[in-house]
Design a protein around this motif. Structure first.
Motif: not given
Length: 269
Positions: A15-18, A39-45, A28-37
């Motif tokens: 994801p960082v490379l992209l 800090h810059s993402a909107q999180e949704f369950p 965008f990220t999903l709650r409970g799924v760790p991601s290096e992005l």
């Protein structure tokens, strides 16, 4: 006029490379799924999948990419929104069928909403290993035979949706990658006595399952994979040409040279 690209970011470096290659993309990220992005993402369950769809549409997203390793979050039915209630029966039916069925269903969920789902390799030229890559010592005839045997095993088990990697030495299958992943199987292989390898070091072959949708969960290797292959006492790593992501490419290939193992790519039968 083209809309925006969304990165649905999960774990790992991809994801960082992209994000670096496509700075205009929304994250965008999903709650409970760790991601290096994160800090810059909107999180949704995941339970509020309808809210995620709405946010993407409101932002003008028309293209999206799944990126990184996805750890399935636990679902709380009490939190399901209307859209997830509608999708839940199909999702629950797909889960027991294996990762491929589940991931195809997930892709279909987003396509049904009008999003064009792209593969990371379509957005990052050079991300996958090219045909004919050859680094490190030349494999012996015995090692090429082991690679062919491992590729055949992977092809035969593809309908069972088990894994994307296989280790073979002297024609003997030392292990097949399952849900625990590449590092786990290579750690297991490292414990295999040399007597069981029929006098050969062996190889590890990595490639997609037959018929796998490469837009999501494409096989991935990197420097840690190279180290694990070497630590397992194997002679080299064989990758499906054009169908395996190689992260930190220069580091991974340099590490192979340093550790004295080969990395080659070829079409897998």
């Amino acid at each position: 006029m083209a809309g925006r690209l969304a990165i649905l970011a999960c774990g790992g470096a991809l994801p960082v490379l992209l994000a670096r290659a496509h700075p205009e993309a929304l994250h965008f990220t999903l709650r409970g799924v760790p991601s290096e992005l994160a800090h810059s993402a909107q999180e949704f369950p995941l339970e509020q999948i309808g809210a995620l769809f709405d946010a993407m549409k409101a932002a003008g997203v028309d293209r999206m990419v799944f990126a990184g390793s996805l750890v399935r979050p636990a679902l709380n039915p009490a939190e399901f929104d209307t859209e997830m209630i509608r999708l839940a029966p199909g999702l629950m039916a797909a889960i027991p069928q294996g990762d491929d069925a589940l991931l195809r269903f997930v892709i279909g969920m987003f396509e049904e909403q009008g999003f064009d789902v792209l593969g990371a390799h379509e957005l990052l030229p050079g991300l996958t290993v090219e045909p004919g890559l050859a680094v490190g010592p030349a494999p012996s005839k015995a090692e090429l035979a082991d690679a062919a045997r491992a590729a055949h095993i992977l092809s035969e088990i593809s309908p069972l949706d088990i894994g994307q990697g296989c280790a073979v030495a002297g024609g003997q299958c030392l292990g097949i990658e399952t849900v625990q992943g590449t590092d786990a199987i290579l750690a297991y292989v490292a414990q295999t006595p040399i007597a069981l390898r029929r006098g050969q070091r062996g190889v590890y072959v990595k490639g997609p399952k037959r018929g796998q949708d490469l837009r999501i969960d494409m096989p991935t290797v990197g420097p840690s994979t190279v180290d694990a292959v070497a630590d397992a006492g194997l002679a080299g790593l064989v990758l499906a040409a054009g169908a395996v992501v190689i992260l930190e490419r220069e580091t991974a290939l340099r590490r192979a040279q340093e550790r004295g193992i080969f990395v080659i790519s070829q079409a897998l039968a």
